[in-house]
Write a protein that holds these residues in place. Structure first.
Motif, mmCIF file in Angstrom:
data_model
loop_
_atom_site.group_PDB
_atom_site.id
_atom_site.type_symbol
_atom_site.label_atom_id
_atom_site.label_comp_id
_atom_site.label_asym_id
_atom_site.label_seq_id
_atom_site.Cartn_x
_atom_site.Cartn_y
_atom_site.Cartn_z
ATOM 1 N N SER A 196 0.827 -1.199 0.000
ATOM 2 C CA SER A 196 0.000 0.000 0.000
ATOM 3 C C SER A 196 0.864 1.253 0.000
ATOM 4 O O SER A 196 0.547 2.257 -0.665
ATOM 5 N N LEU A 197 1.971 1.213 0.733
ATOM 6 C CA LEU A 197 2.891 2.354 0.774
ATOM 7 C C LEU A 197 3.451 2.650 -0.612
ATOM 8 O O LEU A 197 3.482 3.808 -1.047
ATOM 9 N N GLN A 198 3.889 1.623 -1.315
ATOM 10 C CA GLN A 198 4.447 1.836 -2.659
ATOM 11 C C GLN A 198 3.380 2.338 -3.629
ATOM 12 O O GLN A 198 3.661 3.176 -4.493
ATOM 13 N N ASN A 199 2.158 1.835 -3.493
ATOM 14 C CA ASN A 199 1.068 2.325 -4.343
ATOM 15 C C ASN A 199 0.776 3.799 -4.076
ATOM 16 O O ASN A 199 0.523 4.573 -4.997
ATOM 17 N N LEU A 200 0.812 4.179 -2.799
ATOM 18 C CA LEU A 200 0.576 5.574 -2.432
ATOM 19 C C LEU A 200 1.675 6.471 -2.983
ATOM 20 O O LEU A 200 1.393 7.531 -3.564
ATOM 21 N N ILE A 201 2.925 6.079 -2.812
ATOM 22 C CA ILE A 201 4.036 6.876 -3.318
ATOM 23 C C ILE A 201 3.953 6.996 -4.841
ATOM 24 O O ILE A 201 4.233 8.059 -5.413
ATOM 25 N N GLY A 202 3.546 5.915 -5.496
ATOM 26 C CA GLY A 202 3.372 5.966 -6.951
ATOM 27 C C GLY A 202 2.317 6.974 -7.360
ATOM 28 O O GLY A 202 2.499 7.735 -8.325
ATOM 29 N N PHE A 203 1.202 6.991 -6.628
ATOM 30 C CA PHE A 203 0.165 7.976 -6.937
ATOM 31 C C PHE A 203 0.661 9.391 -6.703
ATOM 32 O O PHE A 203 0.428 10.288 -7.525
#
Length: 324
Positions: A204-211
């Protein structure tokens, strides 16, 4: 603390593990030598701080316990709790005052930050971002977000062209809300921002940073686009990101498009270029009244951009709440 003078006849307080308590006479020079750790919140002089200044000037006593932290191998003393009372003492302009000082030794700044969060219920009420700043050393997700996205901050949000453009607490609430089928009015499903930070797993952290990287590339930090970082638009764009870019399963009823990061960024660019949408956003919030109209406007902007680029009409999600 070489300049600190012990009070004659004072009894030593019970000693906790790796800590000691002393009743001391402090001077402005001694107080000025104590350092602020990186997790301390900004100093704010309000009416309560000014009232304590008058009390100290009258009684020559700093009430409560001031907690200082030491790191092993570091001679400096860090202010863990009592920053505003120390400022009140300085503002009083008296030569010395009596204070109960607790000194704790920590293995790391992370341990010291945990103690700050536990103790700090000071004169100025702690905001969610103050708590998150204190937790940053011990919650890896916060450190990762700040390192990858320096435009996320804890204070002075959108106050200058070089400062943060979105607060950490708002970001975490929006992200938590976007993971739900129906983004809630409170933005986080009833949990605090600190709880959301601690609940973030690595994926979830990586998805958030990607967004965040994609949104920043599309919108930048221009003041004209600040409203795009507000909770309503931010949450619904995250909602679309999770379902169009991250979730690529199209079995069952999921017959809508799958987007690449580049396609999604182009759609966000079109959002910032839509003057009518930008004019509509101010004053809107995540309540039932505005959520559905906002989503339908966003969806129309996305569909228009994707149709132009792909040459054929595309379909996007149509959640039940979007037609209310």
């Amino acid at each position: 603390m070489g300049k600190v003078i012990s009070i004659s006849g004072a009894r030593e307080a019970p000693r906790a593990k790796q800590s000691r308590m002393d009743t001391l006479i402090i001077t402005p020079e001694i107080a000025g030598s104590w350092k602020l750790p990186p997790f301390q919140r900004p100093l704010r002089v309000n009416d309560k701080v000014r009232a304590v200044t008058e009390q100290i000037k009258r009684d020559e006593v700093i009430e409560g316990v001031i907690t200082l932290g030491k790191l092993k191998g570091d001679n400096a003393y860090y202010i863990v709790d009592g920053q505003h009372r120390i400022e009140s003492f300085k503002l009083s302009e008296i030569g010395e005052a009596i204070a109960d000082v607790r000194i704790c030794t920590f293995d790391s700044l992370g341990e010291m930050a945990d103690e700050f969060v536990r103790l700090n219920s000071s004169l100025v009420r702690m905001r969610p971002d103050d708590i998150l700043r204190g937790l940053e050393s011990s919650v890896p997700a916060l450190t990762a977000i700040r390192k990858a996205c320096p435009f996320v901050g804890y204070d002075q949000v959108r106050r200058s062209t070089s400062g943060p453009i979105v607060s950490m607490s708002s970001l975490l609430r929006c992200w938590a809300g976007s993971a739900m089928e129906t983004p809630p009015n409170n933005g986080g499903g009833g949990l605090s921002a600190a709880q959301h930070a601690q609940n973030l797993n690595q994926q979830s952290l990586q998805n958030l940073i990607g967004f965040l990287a994609t949104a920043h590339a599309a919108w930048g930090r221009d003041p004209e686009y600040y409203r795009l970082w507000s909770a309503l638009n931010f949450t619904l764009c995250m909602w679309l990101w999770n379902r169009l870019v991250i979730d690529q399963d199209r079995t069952g009823n999921k017959r809508y498009a799958v987007l690449s990061i580049t396609q999604f960024k182009h759609c966000l660019m079109s959002v910032s270029a839509d003057a009518d949408y930008l004019a509509w956003l101010p004053g809107r919030n995540m309540g039932d009244r505005d959520r559905s109209p906002c989503f339908m406007r966003l969806k129309a902007i996305f569909v228009k951009r994707l149709t132009v680029e792909g040459g054929k009409k595309v379909f996007l999600p149509m959640p039940a709440w979007s037609s209310r």
